[in-house]
Design a protein around this motif. Structure first.
Motif, PDB file in Angstrom:
ATOM      1  N   LYS A   1     -47.401  -2.119 -56.277  1.00  0.00           N
ATOM      2  CA  LYS A   1     -48.168  -1.855 -57.487  1.00  0.00           C
ATOM      3  C   LYS A   1     -49.653  -1.318 -57.291  1.00  0.00           C
ATOM      4  O   LYS A   1     -49.892  -0.638 -57.979  1.00  0.00           O
ATOM      5  CB  LYS A   1     -48.180  -3.244 -58.229  1.00  0.00           C
ATOM      6  CG  LYS A   1     -46.716  -3.790 -58.685  1.00  0.00           C
ATOM      7  CD  LYS A   1     -45.864  -2.962 -59.278  1.00  0.00           C
ATOM      8  CE  LYS A   1     -44.440  -3.663 -59.639  1.00  0.00           C
ATOM      9  NZ  LYS A   1     -43.512  -2.709 -60.179  1.00  0.00           N
ATOM     10  N   LYS A   2     -50.348  -2.061 -56.488  1.00  0.00           N
ATOM     11  CA  LYS A   2     -51.561  -1.559 -56.325  1.00  0.00           C
ATOM     12  C   LYS A   2     -51.961  -0.687 -55.300  1.00  0.00           C
ATOM     13  O   LYS A   2     -53.227  -0.236 -54.999  1.00  0.00           O
ATOM     14  CB  LYS A   2     -52.688  -2.958 -55.973  1.00  0.00           C
ATOM     15  CG  LYS A   2     -52.258  -3.878 -57.384  1.00  0.00           C
ATOM     16  CD  LYS A   2     -53.025  -5.148 -57.075  1.00  0.00           C
ATOM     17  CE  LYS A   2     -52.943  -6.080 -58.066  1.00  0.00           C
ATOM     18  NZ  LYS A   2     -54.017  -7.401 -58.092  1.00  0.00           N
ATOM     19  N   TYR A   3     -51.027  -0.489 -54.121  1.00  0.00           N
ATOM     20  CA  TYR A   3     -51.188   0.552 -53.295  1.00  0.00           C
ATOM     21  C   TYR A   3     -50.410   1.867 -53.207  1.00  0.00           C
ATOM     22  O   TYR A   3     -49.328   1.479 -53.162  1.00  0.00           O
ATOM     23  CB  TYR A   3     -51.220  -0.144 -51.869  1.00  0.00           C
ATOM     24  CG  TYR A   3     -51.828  -1.717 -51.734  1.00  0.00           C
ATOM     25  CD1 TYR A   3     -53.315  -1.713 -51.344  1.00  0.00           C
ATOM     26  CD2 TYR A   3     -51.378  -2.790 -52.198  1.00  0.00           C
ATOM     27  CE1 TYR A   3     -53.966  -3.085 -51.401  1.00  0.00           C
ATOM     28  CE2 TYR A   3     -51.894  -3.937 -52.133  1.00  0.00           C
ATOM     29  CZ  TYR A   3     -53.395  -4.105 -51.853  1.00  0.00           C
ATOM     30  OH  TYR A   3     -54.073  -5.262 -51.741  1.00  0.00           O
ATOM     31  N   HIS A   4     -50.999   3.135 -53.113  1.00  0.00           N
ATOM     32  CA  HIS A   4     -50.310   4.002 -53.111  1.00  0.00           C
ATOM     33  C   HIS A   4     -49.815   4.372 -51.853  1.00  0.00           C
ATOM     34  O   HIS A   4     -50.667   4.447 -50.828  1.00  0.00           O
ATOM     35  CB  HIS A   4     -51.016   5.392 -53.594  1.00  0.00           C
ATOM     36  CG  HIS A   4     -50.176   6.466 -54.145  1.00  0.00           C
ATOM     37  ND1 HIS A   4     -49.513   7.357 -53.455  1.00  0.00           N
ATOM     38  CD2 HIS A   4     -49.783   6.596 -55.347  1.00  0.00           C
ATOM     39  CE1 HIS A   4     -48.961   7.976 -54.019  1.00  0.00           C
ATOM     40  NE2 HIS A   4     -48.802   7.756 -55.369  1.00  0.00           N
ATOM     41  N   PRO A   5     -48.431   4.424 -51.645  1.00  0.00           N
ATOM     42  CA  PRO A   5     -47.961   4.644 -50.151  1.00  0.00           C
ATOM     43  C   PRO A   5     -47.762   5.827 -49.538  1.00  0.00           C
ATOM     44  O   PRO A   5     -47.530   5.845 -48.617  1.00  0.00           O
ATOM     45  CB  PRO A   5     -46.725   3.759 -50.287  1.00  0.00           C
ATOM     46  CG  PRO A   5     -46.114   4.114 -51.542  1.00  0.00           C
ATOM     47  CD  PRO A   5     -47.405   4.166 -52.516  1.00  0.00           C
ATOM     48  N   THR A   6     -47.932   6.878 -50.284  1.00  0.00           N
ATOM     49  CA  THR A   6     -47.503   8.315 -49.845  1.00  0.00           C
ATOM     50  C   THR A   6     -48.151   8.554 -48.538  1.00  0.00           C
ATOM     51  O   THR A   6     -47.520   8.860 -47.515  1.00  0.00           O
ATOM     52  CB  THR A   6     -47.697   9.249 -50.914  1.00  0.00           C
ATOM     53  OG1 THR A   6     -47.293   8.727 -52.122  1.00  0.00           O
ATOM     54  CG2 THR A   6     -47.294  10.508 -50.564  1.00  0.00           C
TER      55      THR A   6
ATOM     56  N   THR B   1     -46.471   8.104 -44.164  1.00  0.00           N
ATOM     57  CA  THR B   1     -46.335   9.449 -43.370  1.00  0.00           C
ATOM     58  C   THR B   1     -47.071   9.161 -42.252  1.00  0.00           C
ATOM     59  O   THR B   1     -46.622   9.701 -40.993  1.00  0.00           O
ATOM     60  CB  THR B   1     -46.706  10.609 -44.091  1.00  0.00           C
ATOM     61  OG1 THR B   1     -46.083  10.737 -45.265  1.00  0.00           O
ATOM     62  CG2 THR B   1     -46.816  11.986 -43.228  1.00  0.00           C
ATOM     63  N   LEU B   2     -48.164   8.690 -42.219  1.00  0.00           N
ATOM     64  CA  LEU B   2     -49.089   8.293 -41.110  1.00  0.00           C
ATOM     65  C   LEU B   2     -48.380   7.315 -40.128  1.00  0.00           C
ATOM     66  O   LEU B   2     -48.561   7.168 -38.946  1.00  0.00           O
ATOM     67  CB  LEU B   2     -50.373   7.824 -41.687  1.00  0.00           C
ATOM     68  CG  LEU B   2     -51.403   8.742 -42.135  1.00  0.00           C
ATOM     69  CD1 LEU B   2     -52.612   8.115 -42.479  1.00  0.00           C
ATOM     70  CD2 LEU B   2     -51.644   9.994 -41.257  1.00  0.00           C
ATOM     71  N   VAL B   3     -47.650   6.309 -40.934  1.00  0.00           N
ATOM     72  CA  VAL B   3     -46.848   5.537 -40.013  1.00  0.00           C
ATOM     73  C   VAL B   3     -45.766   5.773 -39.319  1.00  0.00           C
ATOM     74  O   VAL B   3     -45.283   5.579 -38.325  1.00  0.00           O
ATOM     75  CB  VAL B   3     -46.527   4.150 -40.765  1.00  0.00           C
ATOM     76  CG1 VAL B   3     -45.649   3.299 -40.086  1.00  0.00           C
ATOM     77  CG2 VAL B   3     -47.732   3.279 -41.343  1.00  0.00           C
ATOM     78  N   TYR B   4     -44.952   6.807 -40.074  1.00  0.00           N
ATOM     79  CA  TYR B   4     -43.681   7.075 -39.557  1.00  0.00           C
ATOM     80  C   TYR B   4     -43.808   8.208 -38.387  1.00  0.00           C
ATOM     81  O   TYR B   4     -43.009   8.108 -37.278  1.00  0.00           O
ATOM     82  CB  TYR B   4     -43.017   8.106 -40.903  1.00  0.00           C
ATOM     83  CG  TYR B   4     -41.709   8.749 -40.361  1.00  0.00           C
ATOM     84  CD1 TYR B   4     -40.443   8.170 -40.536  1.00  0.00           C
ATOM     85  CD2 TYR B   4     -41.490   9.959 -39.846  1.00  0.00           C
ATOM     86  CE1 TYR B   4     -39.354   8.675 -40.397  1.00  0.00           C
ATOM     87  CE2 TYR B   4     -40.521  10.777 -39.638  1.00  0.00           C
ATOM     88  CZ  TYR B   4     -39.217   9.997 -39.756  1.00  0.00           C
ATOM     89  OH  TYR B   4     -37.934  10.534 -39.620  1.00  0.00           O
ATOM     90  N   GLU B   5     -44.706   9.424 -38.578  1.00  0.00           N
ATOM     91  CA  GLU B   5     -44.883  10.172 -37.461  1.00  0.00           C
ATOM     92  C   GLU B   5     -45.235   9.897 -35.949  1.00  0.00           C
ATOM     93  O   GLU B   5     -44.516  10.200 -35.238  1.00  0.00           O
ATOM     94  CB  GLU B   5     -45.885  11.350 -38.197  1.00  0.00           C
ATOM     95  CG  GLU B   5     -45.325  11.967 -39.330  1.00  0.00           C
ATOM     96  CD  GLU B   5     -44.119  12.998 -38.740  1.00  0.00           C
ATOM     97  OE1 GLU B   5     -43.848  13.229 -37.787  1.00  0.00           O
ATOM     98  OE2 GLU B   5     -43.430  13.491 -39.736  1.00  0.00           O
TER      99      GLU B   5
ATOM    100  N   CYS C   1     -44.558  -0.759 -44.334  1.00  0.00           N
ATOM    101  CA  CYS C   1     -44.759  -0.020 -43.325  1.00  0.00           C
ATOM    102  C   CYS C   1     -44.008  -0.270 -42.090  1.00  0.00           C
ATOM    103  O   CYS C   1     -43.727   0.728 -41.152  1.00  0.00           O
ATOM    104  CB  CYS C   1     -46.270  -0.233 -42.991  1.00  0.00           C
ATOM    105  SG  CYS C   1     -47.412   0.643 -44.454  1.00  0.00           S
ATOM    106  N   ALA C   2     -43.667  -1.591 -41.576  1.00  0.00           N
ATOM    107  CA  ALA C   2     -42.956  -1.692 -40.519  1.00  0.00           C
ATOM    108  C   ALA C   2     -41.643  -1.235 -40.510  1.00  0.00           C
ATOM    109  O   ALA C   2     -41.255  -0.815 -39.577  1.00  0.00           O
ATOM    110  CB  ALA C   2     -43.035  -3.289 -40.506  1.00  0.00           C
ATOM    111  N   ILE C   3     -41.187  -1.259 -41.735  1.00  0.00           N
ATOM    112  CA  ILE C   3     -39.759  -0.754 -41.798  1.00  0.00           C
ATOM    113  C   ILE C   3     -39.757   1.015 -41.891  1.00  0.00           C
ATOM    114  O   ILE C   3     -38.940   1.536 -40.899  1.00  0.00           O
ATOM    115  CB  ILE C   3     -39.038  -0.995 -43.440  1.00  0.00           C
ATOM    116  CG1 ILE C   3     -38.872  -2.389 -43.129  1.00  0.00           C
ATOM    117  CG2 ILE C   3     -37.677  -0.230 -43.410  1.00  0.00           C
ATOM    118  CD1 ILE C   3     -38.551  -3.194 -44.661  1.00  0.00           C
TER     119      ILE C   3
END
Length: 204
Positions: free
Chosen positions: A8-13, A17-21, A78-80
């Motif tokens: 709700k308070k943290y925009h994950p977009t 991406t930075l976690v995935y790549e 983020c871990a997932i």
């Protein structure tokens, strides 16, 4: 959009991406460096299982937190997502490697299938969103349905690759051919297809 209900308070977009790549790239580099030693069957199965487990984890994370936001669910997502990156590196390279032992046209079909799958995934997400559009907490319910359907299909992929794919006659033929030419990464695939291998020959 599919993660916004849990955060709700943290925009994950950008964060996702930075976690995935990095996880995807590092995993791909490691697998490429050890290509001649990696068991292709295990690599692909690990990727499929990781995709299944990661999608299921998103579902369980939402159920466990009742859809509430916060830094905890955000870090969990983020871990997932990092696991998704590792899974993607296993599957994409592994399947293209599998198909490279066959006809080049198969790789083209596989890549086209990935593009079609991306389009179908978007359509599925729109449908699940539309179904619950007017209901209470509809966005979250739509995401839950979407994740449940994805989890089912990912489990189906594990089953098909583990038990059906290696027994296809064309797959057995080309893997036998690759093994006869010296490839050692397909031996587990041959065993799964019912083909016994010896050091100097392939026995059907």
């Amino acid at each position: 959009m599919m993660f916004s209900f849990a955060v709700k308070k943290y925009h994950p977009t950008r964060a996702l991406t930075l976690v995935y790549e990095p996880f995807a790239i590092v995993t791909m580099v490691v697998l490429t460096y050890n290509e001649s030693k990696v068991n292709t069957r295990k690599r692909n199965l690990v990727g499929f299982i990781l995709f299944f487990a990661s999608t299921l984890s998103l579902l369980l994370l939402d159920l466990g937190t009742a859809g509430k936001g916060g830094i905890g669910p955000f870090l969990g997502i983020c871990a997932i997502v990092a696991c998704f990156g590792v899974a993607d590196a296993h599957i994409e390279g592994g399947m293209i490697g599998d198909l490279s032992f066959m006809y080049p046209e198969f790789i083209q079909s596989y890549v086209a299938g990935m593009a079609a799958a991306g389009a179908l995934t978007s359509v599925l997400r729109l449908l699940t969103k539309a179904i619950f559009e007017k209901s209470h907490d509809g966005l979250r319910k739509g995401v839950m349905l979407f994740l449940a359907i994805c989890t089912f299909f990912e489990f189906l992929c594990i089953f098909l690759y583990a038990y059906f794919f290696p027994k296809l006659p064309i797959v057995k033929y080309f893997r036998s051919k690759a093994a006869s030419e010296g490839s050692k990464t397909v031996l587990a695939d041959l065993a799964a297809g019912g083909i016994r291998t010896k050091p100097d020959q392939i026995v059907l």
